[in-house]
Write a protein that holds these residues in place. Structure first.
Motif, PDB file in Angstrom:
ATOM      1  N   GLN A  36       0.833  -1.205   0.000  1.00 29.07           N
ATOM      2  CA  GLN A  36       0.000   0.000   0.000  1.00 29.07           C
ATOM      3  C   GLN A  36       0.869   1.258   0.000  1.00 29.07           C
ATOM      4  OE1 GLN A  36      -0.705  -2.734   2.076  1.00 29.07           O
ATOM      5  NE2 GLN A  36      -2.275  -3.354   0.629  1.00 29.07           N
ATOM      6  N   THR A 162      -5.599   0.006  -3.551  1.00 29.16           N
ATOM      7  CA  THR A 162      -4.342  -0.344  -4.224  1.00 29.16           C
ATOM      8  C   THR A 162      -4.362  -1.756  -4.798  1.00 29.16           C
ATOM      9  OG1 THR A 162      -3.396  -1.063  -2.137  1.00 29.16           O
ATOM     10  CG2 THR A 162      -3.011   1.234  -2.766  1.00 29.16           C
ATOM     11  N   SER A 328       5.566  -8.977   0.062  1.00 30.41           N
ATOM     12  CA  SER A 328       6.086  -8.470   1.332  1.00 30.41           C
ATOM     13  C   SER A 328       5.432  -9.071   2.574  1.00 30.41           C
ATOM     14  CB  SER A 328       5.913  -6.953   1.366  1.00 30.41           C
ATOM     15  OG  SER A 328       4.541  -6.623   1.387  1.00 30.41           O
ATOM     16  N   VAL A 354      13.558 -14.387  -4.205  1.00 31.45           N
ATOM     17  CA  VAL A 354      13.574 -13.455  -3.076  1.00 31.45           C
ATOM     18  C   VAL A 354      13.130 -14.201  -1.814  1.00 31.45           C
ATOM     19  CG1 VAL A 354      12.606 -11.347  -2.078  1.00 31.45           C
ATOM     20  CG2 VAL A 354      13.082 -11.466  -4.545  1.00 31.45           C
ATOM     21  N   TRP A 388      15.951  -9.308  -0.729  1.00 34.99           N
ATOM     22  CA  TRP A 388      15.030  -8.349  -1.346  1.00 34.99           C
ATOM     23  C   TRP A 388      15.688  -7.843  -2.622  1.00 34.99           C
ATOM     24  CZ3 TRP A 388      10.106  -7.717  -0.169  1.00 34.99           C
ATOM     25  CH2 TRP A 388       9.394  -6.606  -0.590  1.00 34.99           C
ATOM     26  N   ALA A 389      14.949  -7.753  -3.682  1.00 32.00           N
ATOM     27  CA  ALA A 389      15.530  -7.374  -4.983  1.00 32.00           C
ATOM     28  C   ALA A 389      14.926  -6.051  -5.469  1.00 32.00           C
ATOM     29  CB  ALA A 389      15.219  -8.472  -5.999  1.00 32.00           C
ATOM     30  N   GLN A 391      12.801  -5.118  -7.672  1.00 31.45           N
ATOM     31  CA  GLN A 391      11.935  -5.987  -8.492  1.00 31.45           C
ATOM     32  C   GLN A 391      11.596  -5.433  -9.873  1.00 31.45           C
ATOM     33  OE1 GLN A 391       8.973  -8.587  -6.739  1.00 31.45           O
ATOM     34  NE2 GLN A 391       7.412  -7.632  -8.013  1.00 31.45           N
ATOM     35  N   HIS A 406       3.071 -14.512  -6.131  1.00 26.93           N
ATOM     36  CA  HIS A 406       1.878 -14.723  -5.287  1.00 26.93           C
ATOM     37  C   HIS A 406       0.694 -13.903  -5.814  1.00 26.93           C
ATOM     38  CE1 HIS A 406       3.123 -10.797  -4.102  1.00 26.93           C
ATOM     39  NE2 HIS A 406       2.294 -10.702  -3.075  1.00 26.93           N
ATOM     40  N   TRP A 409      -1.083  -7.342  -6.325  1.00 26.48           N
ATOM     41  CA  TRP A 409      -1.468  -6.499  -7.468  1.00 26.48           C
ATOM     42  C   TRP A 409      -0.283  -5.698  -8.020  1.00 26.48           C
ATOM     43  CZ3 TRP A 409      -4.549  -6.893 -11.175  1.00 26.48           C
ATOM     44  CH2 TRP A 409      -4.939  -5.803 -11.950  1.00 26.48           C
ATOM     45  N   ASN A 410       0.593  -5.214  -7.120  1.00 22.76           N
ATOM     46  CA  ASN A 410       1.754  -4.461  -7.617  1.00 22.76           C
ATOM     47  C   ASN A 410       2.650  -5.362  -8.459  1.00 22.76           C
ATOM     48  OD1 ASN A 410       1.463  -1.789  -6.152  1.00 22.76           O
ATOM     49  ND2 ASN A 410       1.432  -3.210  -4.433  1.00 22.76           N
ATOM     50  N   SER A 411       2.905  -6.568  -7.969  1.00 18.08           N
ATOM     51  CA  SER A 411       3.754  -7.496  -8.723  1.00 18.08           C
ATOM     52  C   SER A 411       3.106  -7.836 -10.060  1.00 18.08           C
ATOM     53  CB  SER A 411       3.979  -8.788  -7.926  1.00 18.08           C
ATOM     54  OG  SER A 411       4.752  -8.514  -6.782  1.00 18.08           O
ATOM     55  N   GLU A 414       3.606  -4.936 -12.363  1.00 12.73           N
ATOM     56  CA  GLU A 414       5.009  -4.789 -12.756  1.00 12.73           C
ATOM     57  C   GLU A 414       5.379  -5.845 -13.795  1.00 12.73           C
ATOM     58  OE1 GLU A 414       6.829  -4.911  -8.859  1.00 12.73           O
ATOM     59  OE2 GLU A 414       5.834  -3.033  -8.294  1.00 12.73           O
ATOM     60  N   ASP A 430      -6.966 -10.360  -2.457  1.00 11.03           N
ATOM     61  CA  ASP A 430      -7.270 -10.151  -3.881  1.00 11.03           C
ATOM     62  C   ASP A 430      -6.496 -11.079  -4.802  1.00 11.03           C
ATOM     63  OD1 ASP A 430      -4.980  -8.725  -2.908  1.00 11.03           O
ATOM     64  OD2 ASP A 430      -4.854  -7.742  -4.852  1.00 11.03           O
ATOM     65  N   GLN A 431      -5.428 -11.698  -4.298  1.00  9.91           N
ATOM     66  CA  GLN A 431      -4.537 -12.490  -5.159  1.00  9.91           C
ATOM     67  C   GLN A 431      -5.275 -13.625  -5.872  1.00  9.91           C
ATOM     68  OE1 GLN A 431      -1.575 -13.500  -2.198  1.00  9.91           O
ATOM     69  NE2 GLN A 431      -1.373 -11.334  -1.640  1.00  9.91           N
TER      70      GLN A 431
HETATM   71  O1  LIG Z   1      12.300  -8.430  -3.608  1.00 13.28           O
HETATM   72  C1  LIG Z   1      11.313  -7.704  -3.758  1.00 13.28           C
HETATM   73  C2  LIG Z   1       9.988  -8.168  -3.605  1.00 13.28           C
HETATM   74  C3  LIG Z   1       8.957  -7.279  -3.780  1.00 13.28           C
HETATM   75  N1  LIG Z   1       9.226  -5.977  -4.092  1.00 13.28           N
HETATM   76  C4  LIG Z   1       8.114  -5.023  -4.275  1.00 13.28           C
HETATM   77  O2  LIG Z   1       7.160  -5.173  -3.251  1.00 13.28           O
HETATM   78  C5  LIG Z   1       5.863  -4.891  -3.760  1.00 13.28           C
HETATM   79  C6  LIG Z   1       4.966  -6.032  -3.352  1.00 13.28           C
HETATM   80  O3  LIG Z   1       3.637  -5.686  -3.626  1.00 13.28           O
HETATM   81  P1  LIG Z   1       2.552  -6.767  -4.083  1.00 13.28           P
HETATM   82  O4  LIG Z   1       3.058  -7.526  -5.221  1.00 13.28           O
HETATM   83  O5  LIG Z   1       1.278  -6.042  -4.332  1.00 13.28           O
HETATM   84  O6  LIG Z   1       2.459  -7.782  -2.911  1.00 13.28           O
HETATM   85  P2  LIG Z   1       2.152  -7.613  -1.315  1.00 13.28           P
HETATM   86  O7  LIG Z   1       3.316  -7.062  -0.665  1.00 13.28           O
HETATM   87  O8  LIG Z   1       1.694  -8.943  -0.865  1.00 13.28           O
HETATM   88  O9  LIG Z   1       0.936  -6.562  -1.320  1.00 13.28           O
HETATM   89  C7  LIG Z   1      -0.246  -6.407  -0.550  1.00 13.28           C
HETATM   90  O10 LIG Z   1      -0.882  -5.253  -1.166  1.00 13.28           O
HETATM   91  C8  LIG Z   1      -1.295  -5.422  -2.514  1.00 13.28           C
HETATM   92  C9  LIG Z   1      -1.880  -4.099  -2.986  1.00 13.28           C
HETATM   93  O11 LIG Z   1      -3.010  -3.774  -2.249  1.00 13.28           O
HETATM   94  C10 LIG Z   1      -2.274  -6.556  -2.648  1.00 13.28           C
HETATM   95  O12 LIG Z   1      -2.573  -6.784  -4.005  1.00 13.28           O
HETATM   96  C11 LIG Z   1      -1.664  -7.830  -2.038  1.00 13.28           C
HETATM   97  O13 LIG Z   1      -2.605  -8.892  -2.066  1.00 13.28           O
HETATM   98  C12 LIG Z   1      -1.246  -7.558  -0.598  1.00 13.28           C
HETATM   99  O14 LIG Z   1      -0.690  -8.706   0.000  1.00 13.28           O
HETATM  100  C13 LIG Z   1       5.994  -4.752  -5.274  1.00 13.28           C
HETATM  101  O15 LIG Z   1       5.938  -3.393  -5.646  1.00 13.28           O
HETATM  102  C14 LIG Z   1       7.385  -5.302  -5.561  1.00 13.28           C
HETATM  103  O16 LIG Z   1       8.061  -4.672  -6.629  1.00 13.28           O
HETATM  104  C15 LIG Z   1      10.500  -5.519  -4.260  1.00 13.28           C
HETATM  105  O17 LIG Z   1      10.747  -4.351  -4.566  1.00 13.28           O
HETATM  106  N2  LIG Z   1      11.513  -6.410  -4.082  1.00 13.28           N
END
Ligand SMILES: O=c1ccn([C@@H]2O[C@H](COP(=O)(O)OP(=O)(O)O[C@H]3O[C@H](CO)[C@@H](O)[C@H](O)[C@H]3O)[C@@H](O)[C@H]2O)c(=O)[nH]1
Length: 510
Positions: A36, A162, A328, A354, A388-389, A391, A406, A409-411, A414, A430-431
């Motif tokens: 978020q 988000t 995360s 990671v 941690w990378a 990403q 997993h 939504w951000n992943s 991306e 939401d995954q």
């Molecule tokens: O080594 C890593 C791993 C992750 N990331 C970043 O961490 C973020 C992770 O976000 P996301 O992929 O959305 O996963 P979560 O951290 O699990 O995010 C929470 O928030 C999201 C947005 O609301 C929801 O979609 C997810 O279900 C919820 O778990 C992304 O921007 C990645 O680029 C890094 O920069 N480096």
């Protein structure tokens, strides 16, 4: 044109703050987690570049972590009119803040942050201190108290969800799902039954694909009722913001707009920030699957990014590596970790994984060394583990051929931007619905939902890397990267929606 709309780019923190004494002032409050904080901070940065003053509220814990990177601190200090403040999250410093303990964080944040937020907002709205009065609250859609406090202060509230628009829509449909008896359901219920109560998804959404919070056994389930309540509250707000594109979730957005007239779609926000910072010529110069767009310079990581991961990818053949990350907050049991590990090794592909501290239950840091040591000679240099990378940069690297994710939504966004097909193993929230869109709606990956054994992991990775449908998935991923790029470029739907938010926020102060 977004940059410079009344503001001074690079004006620098307190000095040169163009919005120090007048004009719009937004207070931004994310839920205190990486998924978020990242998109909300990026939107805050864009608003500052457009000449809007922003007070951004992190939890004390995340504030410290974010600013522990000197580069991030320096970048944020240069954003004109960006003021970082922090409030308590209510849990002890050593709390893991992971998905298995998420409700504790929710409850304590709601209890501890509410009074701190209220006190600060009421001070800022009255023009206390040297700041102009706050004119708008921009709150995470996962939180309910900012809506109530914003209303008490007589301010317009914008909500930022988000996660995907589809997951929000599924939550909006909970009353209908209950009325038709599609939820709640007991163990042994048919998870593969198609649902009829989420308009726009009738041909592909199964019970299995509902956001995990809908997998309740009783109507009164506390989490399900909470997410349902949030969706109802969203209807009261001035506007709702999604980190998505019009095209990606077209049919769903049409349904949401029947209930909430003002919906902004500003995804992918990480690309939009870059586009706003670039000249239009730079924005449209790239071709192909989105490669070459990324640097880590806009990072908002709460962990230290290990750049050795990028160096490890350098020199490897194109599309030869599987990138593995579970975001995360996901938590794996040791058994699940072993299944993924053996499946990846069995697939024969090189992989970059990671292994975030706290990802695997009971891992005291020895798992990484143990697993690497157990690899046969000749295989060791073909696996790389980092905590941690960077990403975005990793996904944009030509060596990455597939993302085992997993489905956060951000992943997902991306990966879409980088044109990288996915193997999805949704964990929670939401995954579950995101991964269904990846496999069934967009055709850019496979969905391993609810299964995790080494044979299936190996099969899914091979399918995406080299299987019968691999070419089709790669083509679909490249095409989606292209249409996504059109959305965030100047004149595109996300860019225009962002301009509208900026106009609307500015009009709230006049
Ligand atoms: O080594 C890593 C791993 C992750 N990331 C970043 O961490 C973020 C992770 O976000 P996301 O992929 O959305 O996963 P979560 O951290 O699990 O995010 C929470 O928030 C999201 C947005 O609301 C929801 O979609 C997810 O279900 C919820 O778990 C992304 O921007 C990645 O680029 C890094 O920069 N480096």
């Amino acid at each position: 044109m977004i940059v410079g709309g009344g503001g001074e780019v690079g004006g620098g923190g307190e000095t040169g703050d163009p919005a120090a004494t007048m004009g719009p002032h937004v207070i931004v409050i994310p839920f205190p987690a990486q998924g978020q904080v990242t998109p909300m901070l990026k939107l805050a940065e864009i608003l500052c570049l457009a000449g809007i003053r922003v007070t951004f509220l992190n939890s004390h814990h995340n504030h410290r972590r974010l600013l522990s990177s000197a580069a991030v601190g320096a970048r944020l200090a240069r954003r004109p009119g960006l003021h970082l403040r922090s409030i308590p999250d209510g849990v002890p410093e050593d709390h893991p803040r992971t998905a298995d303990r998420m409700m504790e964080l929710f409850d304590s944040f709601n209890a501890a942050a509410r009074p701190a937020f209220r006190e600060l907002l009421l001070l800022l709205v009255s023009g206390g201190g040297d700041a102009p009065p706050v004119t708008c609250v921009l709150a995470d859609g996962l939180l309910d108290f900012p809506v109530e406090v914003g209303e008490e202060a007589g301010l317009p509230v914008l909500l930022f969800r988000t996660s995907s628009a589809s997951s929000f829509w599924a939550y909006c449909c909970i009353p209908d799902l209950i009325q038709r008896g599609e939820i709640p359901f007991q163990d042994g219920g048919d998870l593969d039954a198609l649902l009829g109560s989420v308009p726009g998804t009738e041909s592909f959404l199964r019970r299995r694909d509902l956001p995990s919070f809908c997998r309740a056994k009783v109507v009164g389930d506390a989490i399900m009722q909470y997410v349902k309540g949030l969706s109802e509250k969203a209807i009261r707000c001035r506007g709702l913001i999604f980190n998505t594109t019009e095209l990606a979730e077209e049919s769903i957005l049409a349904h949401i707009r029947k209930q909430i007239p003002l919906v902004y779609t500003i995804g992918p926000i990480h690309k939009l920030l870059k586009a706003v910072e670039s000249t239009p010529a730079t924005c449209t110069a790239e071709g192909g699957g989105g490669r070459g767009w990324v640097s880590s310079s806009n990072s908002s990581s709460l962990w230290k990014e290990d750049r050795a991961s990028v160096e490890w990818l350098d020199g490897r053949p194109p599309a030869s590596v599987v990138y593995v990350s579970f975001g995360s907050v996901t938590v794996l049991t040791k058994e699940q970790f072993y299944e993924f590990w053996h499946g990846l090794v069995g697939s024969g592909y090189d992989f970059l994984w990671v292994l975030r501290p706290g990802l695997v239950v009971g891992d005291a840091g020895d798992l990484r060394q143990g697993m690497m040591a157990a690899l046969p000679v000749g295989r060791k240099e073909r696996a790389f583990l980092v905590e941690w990378a960077p990403q975005e940069e990793v996904l944009a690297h030509p060596a990455v051929g597939c993302f085992l994710t997993h489905s956060g939504w951000n992943s997902t966004l991306e990966s879409i931007c980088a044109g990288v097909p996915m193997v999805c193993w949704p964990y929670f929230a939401d995954q579950q619905i995101n991964s269904r869109f990846v496999s069934e709606v967009w055709g850019i990956g496979v969905d391993m939902k609810d299964t995790c054994d080494r044979t299936l992991v190996e099969r899914a990775v091979r399918e995406v890397m080299e299987g019968e449908s691999s070419t089709k998935m790669r083509e679909a991923a490249a095409a989606m990267a292209m249409t996504t790029r059109e959305a965030f470029a100047e004149g595109g739907s996300s860019h225009s929606s962002l301009e509208r938010i900026i106009r609307d926020i500015k009009s709230m102060s006049s």
